[in-house]
Scaffold this motif. Sequence first.
Motif, PDB file in Angstrom:
ATOM      1  N   LEU A 166       0.831  -1.203   0.000  1.00 45.89           N
ATOM      2  CA  LEU A 166       0.000   0.000   0.000  1.00 45.89           C
ATOM      3  C   LEU A 166       0.865   1.252   0.000  1.00 45.89           C
ATOM      4  CD1 LEU A 166      -2.715   1.431   0.243  1.00 45.89           C
ATOM      5  CD2 LEU A 166      -2.639   1.044   2.718  1.00 45.89           C
ATOM      6  N   ARG A 167       1.924   1.271   0.829  1.00 48.05           N
ATOM      7  CA  ARG A 167       2.837   2.414   0.836  1.00 48.05           C
ATOM      8  C   ARG A 167       3.470   2.609  -0.547  1.00 48.05           C
ATOM      9  NH1 ARG A 167       7.752   2.166   3.345  1.00 48.05           N
ATOM     10  NH2 ARG A 167       7.967   0.257   2.125  1.00 48.05           N
ATOM     11  N   ASN A 168       3.871   1.512  -1.190  1.00 54.02           N
ATOM     12  CA  ASN A 168       4.464   1.596  -2.526  1.00 54.02           C
ATOM     13  C   ASN A 168       3.456   2.100  -3.551  1.00 54.02           C
ATOM     14  OD1 ASN A 168       6.680   0.507  -1.281  1.00 54.02           O
ATOM     15  ND2 ASN A 168       6.336  -1.562  -2.046  1.00 54.02           N
ATOM     16  N   ALA A 169       2.193   1.676  -3.424  1.00 53.14           N
ATOM     17  CA  ALA A 169       1.151   2.147  -4.335  1.00 53.14           C
ATOM     18  C   ALA A 169       0.956   3.649  -4.191  1.00 53.14           C
ATOM     19  CB  ALA A 169      -0.154   1.405  -4.065  1.00 53.14           C
ATOM     20  N   HIS A 178      13.900   1.957  -4.694  1.00 55.60           N
ATOM     21  CA  HIS A 178      14.338   1.208  -5.876  1.00 55.60           C
ATOM     22  C   HIS A 178      14.042  -0.289  -5.701  1.00 55.60           C
ATOM     23  CE1 HIS A 178      16.378   4.731  -7.527  1.00 55.60           C
ATOM     24  NE2 HIS A 178      16.787   4.987  -6.309  1.00 55.60           N
ATOM     25  N   GLU A 179      14.326  -0.808  -4.530  1.00 55.46           N
ATOM     26  CA  GLU A 179      14.026  -2.219  -4.258  1.00 55.46           C
ATOM     27  C   GLU A 179      12.524  -2.472  -4.311  1.00 55.46           C
ATOM     28  OE1 GLU A 179      14.990  -5.443  -0.746  1.00 55.46           O
ATOM     29  OE2 GLU A 179      14.332  -3.435  -0.212  1.00 55.46           O
ATOM     30  N   GLN A 180      11.744  -1.591  -3.692  1.00 51.36           N
ATOM     31  CA  GLN A 180      10.302  -1.794  -3.600  1.00 51.36           C
ATOM     32  C   GLN A 180       9.627  -1.673  -4.968  1.00 51.36           C
ATOM     33  OE1 GLN A 180       8.678  -2.899  -0.906  1.00 51.36           O
ATOM     34  NE2 GLN A 180      10.716  -3.009   0.009  1.00 51.36           N
ATOM     35  N   LEU A 181      10.129  -0.792  -5.835  1.00 48.78           N
ATOM     36  CA  LEU A 181       9.562  -0.679  -7.183  1.00 48.78           C
ATOM     37  C   LEU A 181       9.783  -1.967  -7.971  1.00 48.78           C
ATOM     38  CD1 LEU A 181      10.499   2.973  -8.248  1.00 48.78           C
ATOM     39  CD2 LEU A 181       8.243   2.090  -7.669  1.00 48.78           C
ATOM     40  N   GLY A 182      10.916  -2.617  -7.739  1.00 48.15           N
ATOM     41  CA  GLY A 182      11.174  -3.884  -8.416  1.00 48.15           C
ATOM     42  C   GLY A 182      10.258  -5.000  -7.957  1.00 48.15           C
ATOM     43  N   HIS A 194      11.061  -2.773 -16.001  1.00 45.14           N
ATOM     44  CA  HIS A 194      11.853  -2.061 -14.992  1.00 45.14           C
ATOM     45  C   HIS A 194      11.179  -0.737 -14.660  1.00 45.14           C
ATOM     46  CE1 HIS A 194      15.197  -0.289 -12.837  1.00 45.14           C
ATOM     47  NE2 HIS A 194      15.200   0.734 -13.680  1.00 45.14           N
ATOM     48  N   LEU A 195      11.084  -0.425 -13.363  1.00 44.13           N
ATOM     49  CA  LEU A 195      10.519   0.846 -12.913  1.00 44.13           C
ATOM     50  C   LEU A 195      11.568   1.581 -12.091  1.00 44.13           C
ATOM     51  CD1 LEU A 195       6.947  -0.207 -11.708  1.00 44.13           C
ATOM     52  CD2 LEU A 195       7.566   0.822 -13.899  1.00 44.13           C
TER      53      LEU A 195
END
Length: 700
Positions: free
Chosen positions: A363-366, A457-461, A483-484
């Motif tokens: 949810l935080r990443n979203a 960067h880790e969480q986007l992956g 890749h994001l």
Amino acid sequence: MTTHTIFARVAERHVSDHWNAETLVLQHRHLEHDYPVPVFGETKRWDLRSLGWNPAAGRNSAVLLFDRFNNEWNLRAREIAITLLNPVHSTIRRQGVHLSAQPVHVKTIRTKLDGLRHFAEWHANNLPGSPLRELRQADLDRFLIDAKQHLAPSAVTGAISAVRDLHICDAIITGGGISFPPWGDETAAALSGRRVSTELSTPVIPPEVWWPLLRACWQYIDVFSRDIFTAAEEWKALDRPPGERRRVKGAESMVQAWLQDPNSKVPRHRLSYGRFTKGEIHWTLLSLLVSDGHSKSLFTDDRAPAVAARRQMIRDTLESGRIPSVPGGLLARATEVERLDGSRGPWIDGFDPATIREQIKILRNACYIFCAALTMMRDSELLSIKKESLTTFHGAPAVSSQLRKGRRGTRQRNWWIIEPVAQAIAVAERLALNDTVFGSSRKNHQEDGHLARFDQHEQLGLFIPQINALGPAAGLEPIPSTHLAPHMFRRTMAVITAQQPDGEIALGIQLKHAARRAVANAATSGYASETPEWAAEFEHELQDAVAARLVGMWSSQERNEVRLAGAGAQRLREGLDRARTEITNEIKVGDERTLRSLLRDQFSTLRWGTINHCLGIPEQAACLQGVPAELAAEGVIPNRCRPTTCRNSVITDDHAPIWIAEEKDLFRKLEDRKMAPHHREQLQSELHNVKKITRRFPDA
């Protein structure tokens, strides 16, 4: 402000001629934080976090390291660093060194120190003991050749800059620096061989990833977040703090009473992690459920006979079918959503502590992705958003943050946002455990209780695989793997925004690009230039918009209400008739989505216009007659349109007022009796063509 009173002493021959060991390395500078300011005599590292730091780069980006410099090179490195940090210090001016008044950024000094270290190592290996003042240009050329063989072009550029600082700071370096300007006026880029491309290197997220990604983020923010917060609150209440727990007595009778409750369900692990496997009984959660949060250890140590007996009691009851088991085990139930197959059901099958931890991170990443995309803020600006930063800017909703790129000190700015973004920020605020909105959402597992760092960067992956793991059962479309990176969202949204009216002006404001003229600048235009994938997407959206209007025209023709004029009117009418036949005989479902798709395919080249519509068929386009083949291959040319004669031209009721006004204007001009004969003949010819149109709309 406190200072370090203990620092490493260097040998007497390595003491600076210009700086006292206890001199603060930051003089007359704006300090963002109340961290201790290092002193010049510290020979291993200078922690400059008091100046502030870019959150995207991490706190270590504000640290200068000297521990890899030996002897006199350690002193030289510190002398150069303090000079760059305080370029207008009186000590520097007295030595005749006049630098730009703007202090050099810590990040740049780190790069220079890396380059200086490479030069120091080369000097020690090739010219040991040789004073800097005895170096010649030929020596520096040898170093440059060696550096280009062993270092990346960017590192070579840093080394060149560091060597030039040994000359620029010559008078302030103990023992002297390089006495001549290294490599003269030659640019660092030319010397290093580094190629500078004029094309923007930031990639754009493709449309097939962009749209389902944003929809998934919004589903999490607007729908799933409520369930996640509810489950988190339930778990917080159940997992009582030690001070609120009481000693459990009569564990066996307590377990038996719980098993007899018709509402009881045995929790099972939803996830495999550590020593736990998905599907196993969640003994810790079960213990808390049985004891109402007072004990975690009713089923913990299965080597104890009493615990083994209680576990067996649970297993026997499960095997007999007298009590069911559920994934997760908490009472919170997920919201039902419409799944991709058309059915409805909960988006997740249950919650347990591990699931809550995982879902909070997702949810935080979203929230981060959604805000990165729709605010077009840089990564450093997003990570600088503090709680209670929602505000207004020129009467519109906005979020306040710190603008860092190309700036010194505190520069608070506002970015316009829409209501869904404000909602995403509010959700992220609830998740954050400190003052930073996009910071840590949990503590680490160490005893110190420090917060776990948010590694974007880790969480986007991880995000796209996590969304795809929930899959169609959660009503989420599959997202192609790609890749994001944080800067890709800003660039992609800029491409989309530039297609709107006055988009470049809005982008210049929102992107915070420094503009030399009022509306925008070349940086904004280049940043927003579209890619082939997005050009095709915009074309598809344009066709969708045209098809939506054609649905209305199709319905009007069915009721004999549509009136068309122009040489292409009959062809458009025939296309609408074919669509009616196909949807009636073959599809047999008259829903608007199907009809819109059918009409979009029937009229894939149709262009909606102000004075007429163009069918866009090259073979019958009057605008392409007499033009070179390479120009004609690019399609119709709207500014050469001949709407009264072209076989692509279609005129509807929407256009009629313009044509009637044109007819009246021609009548008015022809009333002039002094008009030259050839002008009158030309106007009469135009009036004749216009009347072909207006007579189809007598009551318009």
